[in-house]
Enzyme design. Structure first.
Site, short mmCIF file in Angstrom:
data_model
loop_
_atom_site.label_atom_id
_atom_site.label_comp_id
_atom_site.label_asym_id
_atom_site.label_seq_id
_atom_site.Cartn_x
_atom_site.Cartn_y
_atom_site.Cartn_z
N GLY A 71 -3.05 7.28 1.72
CA GLY A 71 -3.89 6.18 1.27
C GLY A 71 -5.34 6.39 1.67
N GLY B 85 0.83 -1.21 0.00
CA GLY B 85 0.00 0.00 0.00
C GLY B 85 0.87 1.26 0.00
N HIS B 86 1.89 1.27 0.87
CA HIS B 86 2.80 2.43 0.89
C HIS B 86 3.55 2.54 -0.44
CE1 HIS B 86 2.79 1.39 5.35
NE2 HIS B 86 2.47 2.67 5.37
#
Ligand code: PAF
Length: 470
Positions: free
Chosen positions: A336, A225-226
């Site tokens: 996010g 995700g990062h």
């Protein structure tokens, strides 16, 4: 090397292939490197005789070729790909226009920079904002994203559609750029900066070189995700800076600050593989020296949802992010969507405090079985890991019901609760259907409403969300 932005268009023959071929030839010019390409978009022809729709795209390149010679090379590529001089506004096998060359402003008859018709063409504005959102238009003094957003209503109303499926030739080019970026990244490890002074020196040098800065604040324990945020930053900005700082101010007294996973060496390798240029990893003392007293806070948006269960959490997030924004002074910062409330609060904070920073909210990245990626998934045992799927399943159910015509938020919430409650050991903090701007519960859901939930499973408190109509 200076950044040049080049527009491509074609409406004769194999249109996407012509654009891909032109992009490939541009990539092979001396001292020139393709660093990003937009999606292909189709648009109706403007003026001229009846003819097929155009396929258009914008390329971002780094080039050592000065604007005049570069334009001549583009004209040469057009001829090589079979463009013949013809009717003005007539059909074309390929058009290759130099839209921007760094911040150069040139008006000399044979070369017009920035290209004079940019703001009149949505099929140029959309792809430009995609590959170079933070790039500054030297004449209008705004970013290309702002230029797109401020376009006149008649320009915004022009019909433009993204070409689907993505033609193979275009996909290959995208993969080539991604491969090259990760190869480059493998060769160049991200530089680690430990102090605010070192960070400021790094940022000042990047600014002097005229480079835009993309910033990804994190607390480490990095996952895909990062990395997706870092790759997005890499596509849109020249320099990518990541901060890794487990911020004590945003943890409550009984929360997991001391056991939050920390692995700077592993995180640095991941950052390097995503093409990150520098990591800011300060100590707690560097961020909060003895005597530190100030904090940043907000009403309304911080009160519902996680704010009810984690008092003081968002104050800690805002304070550290405000400090980081002032230290890094990025053009854009990437967050996010998994932390939907956090992203909304930080966007509001940037607006309220006049931070000239574009806040970009990026999609949630999920495991193949639907679990949203999170550093806290590492706390789960295999059994808890499979129980955690109830979060994404509840969201899928809410979306399914909305698609089937159910608008009563109460019904959607109850359906989500049923799914989570079926899992023994899952403890619900909240399940809400909210308005995306105010974050307040709605009675009637719409496709833009957001379903959010926070559920404790074993030692982990997990959050997830979905925009219902997406
Ligand atoms: O989302 C996070 O990881 C943190 O809340 C942030 C934004 C890095 C601030 O510490």
């Amino acid at each position: 090397m200076p950044t040049a932005l080049i527009g491509l268009g074609s409406n004769l023959g194999a249109r996407a292939a012509a654009c891909a071929r032109a992009a490939s030839l541009i990539d092979r010019l001396p001292q020139t490197r393709l660093v990003a390409l937009s999606r292909l978009v189709e648009s109706a022809p403007i003026g001229g005789p009846p003819q097929r729709p155009f396929v258009n795209a914008v390329l971002r390149v780094e080039t050592g070729i000065r604007p005049g010679p570069l334009l001549r090379k583009l004209k040469r590529i057009e001829r090589d790909l079979g463009r013949v001089p013809g009717l003005r506004w007539g059909p074309r096998r390929i058009d290759a226009d130099l839209l921007y060359w760094g911040e150069a402003v040139v008006r000399n008859g044979s070369l017009d920079l920035p290209h004079p018709r940019i703001a009149e063409r949505r099929f140029v504005l959309d792809p430009l904002a995609e590959v170079a959102a933070s790039f500054r238009d030297p004449v209008r003094g705004c970013t290309l994203e702002a230029l797109r957003d401020r376009a006149a209503p008649e320009v915004r109303g022009q019909e433009v559609s993204v070409m689907k499926p993505v033609p193979r030739t275009w996909k290959f080019l995208g993969e080539r750029i991604a491969r090259r970026q990760s190869d480059g990244a493998r060769r160049a490890p991200a530089r680690i900066l430990r102090t605010v002074a070192a960070l400021r020196r790094y940022v000042a040098a990047a600014r002097r070189a005229g480079r835009s800065i993309g910033f990804v604040p994190t607390m480490g324990a990095l996952h895909e995700g990062h990395l997706s945020l870092m790759r997005r930053a890499k596509r849109e900005c020249d320099v990518v800076l990541v901060s890794i700082f487990v911020n004590p101010m945003q943890f409550g007294p009984r929360e997991d600050f001391s056991k939050y996973p920390r692995d700077l060496a592993g995180d640095a390798r991941l950052c390097s593989s995503a093409g990150v240029d520098a990591i800011f990893a300060p100590s707690v003392e560097a961020m909060y020296p003895p005597g530190f007293k100030t904090c940043v806070d907000m009403r309304d948006l911080t009160e519902p949802l996680c704010g009810r269960f984690r008092p003081g959490h968002f104050r800690g997030v805002m304070t550290v992010v405000a400090k980081l924004f002032l230290q890094v002074q990025p053009d854009a910062a990437f967050f996010g969507q998994k932390d939907f409330q956090q992203a909304a609060i930080l966007k509001q904070m940037a607006r309220d405090l006049d931070f000239p920073i574009r806040i970009v909210r990026c999609p949630i990245v999920r495991e193949p079985d639907g679990l949203a990626m999170s550093s806290r998934n590492a706390y789960l045992s295999p059994e808890e890991r499979s129980q955690a799927l109830c979060l994404s399943q509840a969201l899928t159910e809410a979306r399914r019901l909305l698609r089937g015509g159910e608008r009563r938020a109460g019904r959607l919430r109850r359906a989500m609760k049923r799914i989570v409650r079926a899992v023994s050991g899952a403890r619900i903090d909240y399940i809400s259907i909210v308005d995306p701007e105010t974050l307040r519960d709605v009675e009637q859901a719409t496709p833009s409403s957001v379903a959010l939930l926070a559920v404790r499973i074993g030692p982990a408190r997990l959050i997830d969300n979905a925009i219902l109509g997406e």
